[in-house]
Structure formats: structure tokens, C-alpha cells
Design an enzyme around this catalytic site. Sequence first.
Site, mmCIF file in Angstrom:
data_model
loop_
_atom_site.group_PDB
_atom_site.id
_atom_site.type_symbol
_atom_site.label_atom_id
_atom_site.label_comp_id
_atom_site.label_asym_id
_atom_site.label_seq_id
_atom_site.Cartn_x
_atom_site.Cartn_y
_atom_site.Cartn_z
ATOM 1 N N HIS A 1 0.854 -1.189 0.000
ATOM 2 C CA HIS A 1 0.000 0.000 0.000
ATOM 3 C C HIS A 1 0.890 1.240 0.000
ATOM 4 O O HIS A 1 1.741 1.403 0.874
ATOM 5 C CB HIS A 1 -0.937 0.003 1.208
ATOM 6 C CG HIS A 1 -2.071 -0.969 1.047
ATOM 7 N ND1 HIS A 1 -2.590 -1.710 2.080
ATOM 8 C CD2 HIS A 1 -2.787 -1.311 -0.067
ATOM 9 C CE1 HIS A 1 -3.584 -2.464 1.612
ATOM 10 N NE2 HIS A 1 -3.711 -2.248 0.322
ATOM 11 N N ALA A 2 0.647 2.099 -0.985
ATOM 12 C CA ALA A 2 1.564 3.200 -1.260
ATOM 13 C C ALA A 2 1.824 4.114 -0.061
ATOM 14 O O ALA A 2 2.958 4.459 0.235
ATOM 15 C CB ALA A 2 1.019 4.011 -2.426
ATOM 16 N N GLU B 1 1.662 3.720 3.102
ATOM 17 C CA GLU B 1 2.088 3.148 4.380
ATOM 18 C C GLU B 1 3.619 3.150 4.468
ATOM 19 O O GLU B 1 4.272 2.109 4.473
ATOM 20 C CB GLU B 1 1.466 1.746 4.525
ATOM 21 C CG GLU B 1 -0.063 1.822 4.509
ATOM 22 C CD GLU B 1 -0.794 0.492 4.350
ATOM 23 O OE1 GLU B 1 -0.133 -0.572 4.382
ATOM 24 O OE2 GLU B 1 -2.024 0.512 4.195
ATOM 25 N N ARG C 1 -3.271 4.942 -2.137
ATOM 26 C CA ARG C 1 -3.146 3.573 -1.578
ATOM 27 C C ARG C 1 -2.796 2.525 -2.629
ATOM 28 O O ARG C 1 -2.025 1.603 -2.391
ATOM 29 C CB ARG C 1 -4.495 3.219 -0.934
ATOM 30 C CG ARG C 1 -4.709 1.754 -0.586
ATOM 31 C CD ARG C 1 -6.109 1.584 -0.005
ATOM 32 N NE ARG C 1 -6.512 0.198 0.143
ATOM 33 C CZ ARG C 1 -6.388 -0.508 1.265
ATOM 34 N NH1 ARG C 1 -5.824 0.027 2.323
ATOM 35 N NH2 ARG C 1 -6.820 -1.750 1.332
ATOM 36 N N ASN D 1 -3.717 -5.378 -2.595
ATOM 37 C CA ASN D 1 -4.099 -6.311 -1.527
ATOM 38 C C ASN D 1 -5.564 -6.755 -1.638
ATOM 39 O O ASN D 1 -6.148 -7.265 -0.690
ATOM 40 C CB ASN D 1 -3.826 -5.698 -0.154
ATOM 41 C CG ASN D 1 -3.469 -6.760 0.868
ATOM 42 O OD1 ASN D 1 -2.850 -7.774 0.517
ATOM 43 N ND2 ASN D 1 -3.854 -6.560 2.120
ATOM 44 N N HIS E 1 2.391 -3.736 6.770
ATOM 45 C CA HIS E 1 1.496 -2.629 6.444
ATOM 46 C C HIS E 1 1.519 -1.623 7.595
ATOM 47 O O HIS E 1 2.157 -1.825 8.611
ATOM 48 C CB HIS E 1 0.049 -3.124 6.337
ATOM 49 C CG HIS E 1 -0.275 -3.974 5.157
ATOM 50 N ND1 HIS E 1 -1.182 -3.589 4.215
ATOM 51 C CD2 HIS E 1 0.160 -5.201 4.775
ATOM 52 C CE1 HIS E 1 -1.309 -4.537 3.299
ATOM 53 N NE2 HIS E 1 -0.500 -5.535 3.611
ATOM 54 N N TYR F 1 -1.855 1.123 9.357
ATOM 55 C CA TYR F 1 -1.426 1.245 10.708
ATOM 56 C C TYR F 1 -2.432 0.577 11.618
ATOM 57 O O TYR F 1 -3.419 0.024 11.148
ATOM 58 C CB TYR F 1 -1.261 2.742 11.082
ATOM 59 C CG TYR F 1 -2.546 3.542 11.005
ATOM 60 C CD1 TYR F 1 -3.317 3.771 12.143
ATOM 61 C CD2 TYR F 1 -2.990 4.064 9.796
ATOM 62 C CE1 TYR F 1 -4.489 4.497 12.071
ATOM 63 C CE2 TYR F 1 -4.171 4.787 9.728
ATOM 64 C CZ TYR F 1 -4.917 4.997 10.870
ATOM 65 O OH TYR F 1 -6.086 5.706 10.784
ATOM 66 N N GLU G 1 0.328 -4.911 10.877
ATOM 67 C CA GLU G 1 0.013 -3.476 10.778
ATOM 68 C C GLU G 1 0.865 -2.768 11.815
ATOM 69 O O GLU G 1 0.652 -2.912 13.021
ATOM 70 C CB GLU G 1 -1.470 -3.214 11.069
ATOM 71 C CG GLU G 1 -2.429 -3.958 10.161
ATOM 72 C CD GLU G 1 -2.705 -3.234 8.841
ATOM 73 O OE1 GLU G 1 -2.121 -2.155 8.612
ATOM 74 O OE2 GLU G 1 -3.508 -3.764 8.054
HETATM 75 O O1 0X9 Z 1 -7.287 -3.818 4.254
HETATM 76 C C1 0X9 Z 1 -6.140 -4.228 4.102
HETATM 77 O O2 0X9 Z 1 -5.677 -4.531 3.016
HETATM 78 C C2 0X9 Z 1 -5.230 -4.344 5.333
HETATM 79 N N1 0X9 Z 1 -5.335 -3.169 6.155
HETATM 80 S S1 0X9 Z 1 -4.758 -1.727 5.619
HETATM 81 O O3 0X9 Z 1 -5.223 -0.687 6.535
HETATM 82 N N2 0X9 Z 1 -3.173 -1.730 5.709
HETATM 83 O O4 0X9 Z 1 -5.181 -1.518 4.278
HETATM 84 C C3 0X9 Z 1 -5.614 -5.571 6.135
HETATM 85 C C4 0X9 Z 1 -5.513 -6.866 5.356
HETATM 86 C C5 0X9 Z 1 -5.827 -8.079 6.174
HETATM 87 N N3 0X9 Z 1 -5.817 -9.290 5.390
HETATM 88 C C6 0X9 Z 1 -6.880 -9.701 4.656
HETATM 89 N N4 0X9 Z 1 -8.047 -9.166 4.754
HETATM 90 N N5 0X9 Z 1 -6.678 -10.728 3.850
HETATM 91 ZN ZN ZN Z 2 -2.054 -1.715 4.036
#
Ligand code: 0X9
Ligand code: ZN
Length: 424
Positions: free
Chosen positions: A187-188, A190, A242, A259, A312, A314, A387
Site C-alpha cells: 500500500h503506497a 504506508e 493507496r 491487496n 502494512h 497502521y 500493521e
Molecule cells: O485492508 C487491508 O488490506 C489491510 N489493512 S490496511 O489498513 N493496511 O489496508 C488488512 C488486510 C488483512 N488481510 C486480509 N483481509 N486478507
Molecule cells: Zn495496508
Amino acid sequence: MAQSTLSVILLIFNCFLFIESVPTPLETPVRYDGAQLWNVDLSDEQTRQMVFDLENEFDVSFWSTSHAEADMFLKKSAIESVRQILNKNNIEYSVRVDDMQKRIEEESSQLYGEESLYGNNNKSLTWDAYYSFDDILLFLDKLVEKYPNLCSLETIGYSHENRPLKVLKISNGNSGNKAIWIDGGIHAREWISPASVTYIVNDLVENWNNQPAYIQNVNWYVLPVHNPDGYEYTRKSDRMWRKNRSKNNNNHCLGVDLNRNYGYKWGGKGTSSNPCSEIYAGSGPFSEPESTAVKNFVETSEENFDAFLTFHSYGQWILYPWGYENHIPTEDRDDLDSAGRQAAKSMKAVDKQVYTVGNSADLLYAAAGGSDDWGKSVGIKYSYTIELRDKGRYGFVLPPKYILATAKEAHAFVFTFAQIIAAN
Ligand code: 0X9
Ligand code: ZN
């Protein structure tokens, strides 16, 4: 008369030609004057629904949500109306950041630019500022140059804008070594993630001879910046970006959430098919070069990876699969949970910070197409999303003075894991 009409037409036509041929100017950075970060209490289901519905009507987005609270990022224009709605409905909230633009400017006064590695004569990163993608590449090159018997670099693919996806392998070459995958920066925005991953790499290599056997007998594969286009875009144009920078078939909105683009249960809960969404899953599973590169690398590797660790920010969470759906545990849930807890304990020993361990769909929200779920689905036992800091005081714009302590926590996590894996 006819001739003058013709010349006017020609003139207009020429103007268009001229406009067409002018190179697009460098985008001016997006500003966040007066934008705020709020922490909102989600006491019951009705409140939760009401709060999340705000996203449809106002310029707000959700950054870090758990079942109990949500961090809501509000553009200036949304603040008054949202305040009124929350007050009217007795929904409690507190303001965490009262002017995001100020935070961004404070942070960027401490950025290291393209020339910094040599400019400040360090010839290494220093973990007191955030570095450019080029600096990170230079840092990797230097490590390989200095320790050619221990380190090697492989370009596993190229990003949408043609930046190399470089994996650093660190290995003593022993047979029977364990194998651990680590990535950062999917994620950009982070930024603490690549910063922490480079810290881990640096410690592994620079102190190799003093490392315990459980560190030395591992083949390490590290991709510090999984989404380099997004990372550079957050440095130059929009600090809050992101996704990657895919063109999405010339839709006016760019970018895929990498992601959400991995192939396991692709397109399920917590994903969007709208290219303008922050959680756009892409046109199909592994439609993106960045996620495909990792997939191909892991799948064709000779290694049987023991751990897949993706950093990642936070929220200070240690999350394990499955993330695609609530209440579906993996069969070895207890192992993942207890290993996560051990790691959290070692992280707390660094600087007293609490990291909460659990299943990601239960603790946060269901979200399909994550790299962690994919890693688990191809048989990697210890698959985690970590995170890093903070818990919403600064959110993604974590001041540089916290880099080192956070990186040490990430390091503690990785070392604990290597120890757990060695004992298995
Ligand atoms: O939403 C996400 O991709 C992650 N949180 S973030 O705030 N860094 O974007 C959590 C990902 C957890 N893993 C899965 N849901 N597979
Ligand atoms: Zn993330």
C-alpha cells in the site's frame, strides 16, 4: 467572408493541435488543507451503519477500522455536515489530526530525495527519514556489492510504470535452510512499512556473523517495495494514495488495490469492482504486474516457504488468515495465534507498544484477495499481515522520529518468527 471563416476554423484547429502537443505538466501535489482525522466510536450495529454510510454522501474515507471504532478521514468540505450528523445522533468522536496538510509538510521537510544517499554522505539509509524508491534500490545494490557471498538481487518483474520489483535474497547457502518471505509497501501511503523492512534487512546483513543459528539458517527473500509506482506517487503527488497506478482500461480513475488483487477468493467481501474505489480489486485475479510477479516468484521458487510476512500500517495489529470471510478459522489457528502472541510480546519489549493479535476478518473486517490469504492458500503455514504503528494518532503520516522504534518492533517480530520456525 468565406475565407475568414475558414481561417477562424483553421486557427481553432491549430489551437487544438497545439494543446494536444503540449506535454502534460507535472501534476501539482494534492493538498489536504484543513482535512482532519477523527476517531469515531462504533458502539452498535446501527451506529456502524450510519457512520459507514457517510462515505456515500460526503468526502470522507475510512482508514483503519475495527469492530469497535473507525478512523475517519474528512476533507475540509465535509467537516461541518458530518459533525452535525454525529452530534445529532449522539455518536462520540475525537479529533486526532486537525490539519493533515500541516502534518504532511512537517513530514516532507524531513524527506530524503533522489540524491540523498550520496548527498548526505551516509552511503546508507538512516531510519530517521523516509527515502525515495531509488534510494532504497541504491541501498540494496550497496548491500549486494559489500556482501556478495551473502546477498543477491533478483528482479522478479516490473511495475505498471516499469519500475523493477527487486527481491533481496540473503542466504548462507546451507542446504536444509528454512525459507521466509517478507514484503513491504504493497500500500503506497504506508511509508513506515518499507522503512521498517529495510531496517530488518540491514540488521540481518550487517550483523550476520553475530546472528543466532535460527537467523543464519534461513533463506530470506525480501521485497521492500511491492508497489513502487504508488510509493513514488505518494511522494510527489498525493500523500494519501493507496493503490498501484494501473490505467484501468482508460477509466478516469487509476489504480488497483494490490491487496485485493491476489487470486484466493478474489472479488469477495470487502472488495470493489469500481475502478474509482480505494479497494478496487482489478479486472481479474492477478490482473496486476506487481501481484503477478510475487505469485510467479513464490510458485516457481524451489523453496517451501515457512512464513509469508507482509508489513502494512497502521493500527498495531498482527493478523492471520482467513481474511476473506468472518468466522472461518484456518485449521492451525491455534498455532498462528500463539506464535503471533509470542511475537507481540517481543515487540512490546522494544518500547512498550501493544500489538493486538487475531484473525483479520474478526478483528478488522472481511477483505478478500489479500496477499496473506493467498500465501496461506498455497501452503505457507505462518502467513501474517503486520500493521505497524501507530494507533491513529498520526495514521499513515507517522512522523519520522517514530521510524526507528517501529522498525525495531518489526525486527522483533521477524526474529521471534525465525525462532519459532527453527523449533518446528
Ligand atoms: O485492508 C487491508 O488490506 C489491510 N489493512 S490496511 O489498513 N493496511 O489496508 C488488512 C488486510 C488483512 N488481510 C486480509 N483481509 N486478507
Ligand atoms: Zn495496508
